[in-house]
Design an enzyme around this catalytic site. Structure first.
Site: not given
Length: 397
Positions: A72-73, A76, A168
């Site tokens: 997930h990170e 980003h 988010d």
């Protein structure tokens, strides 16, 4: 979730993943152990007969869950890097993760895209987990792990798309609402309001469900919803406060915040300093009249009134931190002050060297007040007991 930062690294460094430094924060092992304990009955129910092996499967689920957070990170971070932004590191904490960017995105579209790509990655992982669970044989370890990871990632993806801080989706809302009058500040406040609204919805959900006749009112569910709503309310407020502080950083300038406190020799009694300073702080000077230390009015007032005529200001004053130039500002100013914590700093008009004359004093609490964080504690250095300052009896105003 993406944010701008570059604070001191505290935690276990795992090296680089796709070129991005990854740090695991303290407390991860404790939460992973708790997840292992909590998930073991689920594994034992879905895959009977494993015995103690159910704990091994449960531990594997905990590790894979944190790996999902890393993916997930990475979504980003890799998109931010693709758009030309520096990525300081990824942090994996006990309850989630964060991507620390070196600077703010250049525009609203970039900011929205960077914020949205993390939940999209979680949803993709959830879809892949669902497909893997469907292909795995019933009653097997692979099906159990794939199914639980699919549910966890789908939940993370959907929740993070909710349009309110600190999710988010809230950062997407900040980007969408940052145009027009009010700019980014309006976007931050809109997302914070949405986050607090979500907090109220979460806290009131059990009561609404009971009133609608969908379920009975359960005390455990009420407590869980209340705790979740409280966390969301506090987190939303904290995220908004942090975002607003970052908006004020570029406008900071040492020259605009400097003060001209009353200059006194170190042997001046506290009572006299309070009388002459009129409730403000004082700068303690050396034999040449140069400020070398600073004592706030708050520090002076800590001395009992009967002792003030016999207590010297120099014994209370903290040495000035490294001098800064009046033109220093923004993130560079904050990084400089954070690198050498002090109650006050000397300010020079030109280059900082041994001959530069101080034109004023920059008080750390004034910087905090300019950021809207005057209530936050400031770390001040302590002088060793018995340490003295070289001062003169000459009173310099």
């Amino acid at each position: 979730m993406p944010c701008v930062g570059g604070a001191e690294v505290r935690g276990l460094r795992l090296g680089r993943v796709c070129g991005v430094p990854v740090v695991v924060r303290r407390g991860w092992a404790a939460v992973a152990a708790l997840l292992t304990w909590a998930f073991e009955p689920v594994v034992d129910d879905q895959v009977p007969g494993l015995g103690a092996g159910a704990y091994a499967v449960s531990a594997a689920f905990a590790v894979l869950l944190y790996a999902s957070v890393l993916v997930h990170e990475l979504g980003h971070s890799l998109l931010a890097r693709r758009l030309g932004l520096g990525v300081t590191r990824i942090e994996i904490g006990p309850l989630g993760g964060g991507s620390l960017l070196a600077q703010e995105p250049a525009g609203r579209r970039h900011e929205a895209a960077i914020a949205a790509v993390g939940p999209v990655c979680s949803l993709v992982l959830g879809a892949l987990g669902t497909l893997a669970a469907g292909a795995a044989p019933d009653g097997g370890v692979a099906r159990a792990l794939a199914l639980e990871l699919a549910v966890a990632n789908l939940l993370v993806g959907v929740v993070n798309l909710l349009p309110g801080l600190p999710f988010d989706g809230g950062r997407v809302l900040v980007a969408l609402r940052s145009g027009g009058p009010g700019g980014r500040l309006r976007g931050v406040r809109s997302a914070a309001l949405a986050g607090r609204t979500l907090a109220l919805v979460v806290a009131g959900a059990p009561f609404a469900a009971a009133l609608a006749g969908w379920t009975r009112l359960d005390l455990a569910l009420v407590v869980l919803a209340a705790a979740s709503g409280a966390w969301l309310w506090v987190s939303s407020a904290a995220a908004a406060r942090t975002s607003e502080l970052r908006l004020r950083v570029p406008g900071l300038r040492a020259g605009a915040l400097l003060s001209q406190p009353l200059r006194l020799p170190g042997d001046t009694p506290v009572s006299e300093a309070l009388r002459r300073a009129g409730g403000a702080g004082v700068a303690v000077v050396d034999g040449l009249g140069r400020p070398v230390a600073y004592a706030s009015a708050r520090q002076l007032r800590t001395v009992p009134e009967l002792r003030r005529p016999w207590t010297a200001v120099g014994g209370l004053a903290a040495p000035l931190g490294p001098a800064v130039t009046a033109t220093l500002g923004g993130r560079e100013l904050l990084d400089t002050l954070a690198g050498s914590p002090a109650e006050a700093y000397g300010v020079t008009a030109g280059a900082v060297d041994g001959t530069a004359e101080l034109v004023g004093v920059l008080v750390a609490r004034d910087v905090a007040a300019a950021l809207g964080a005057a209530s936050q504690p400031v770390a001040y250095p302590r002088r060793a007991p018995g340490a003295r300052l070289r001062t003169s009896r000459k009173d310099v105003v």
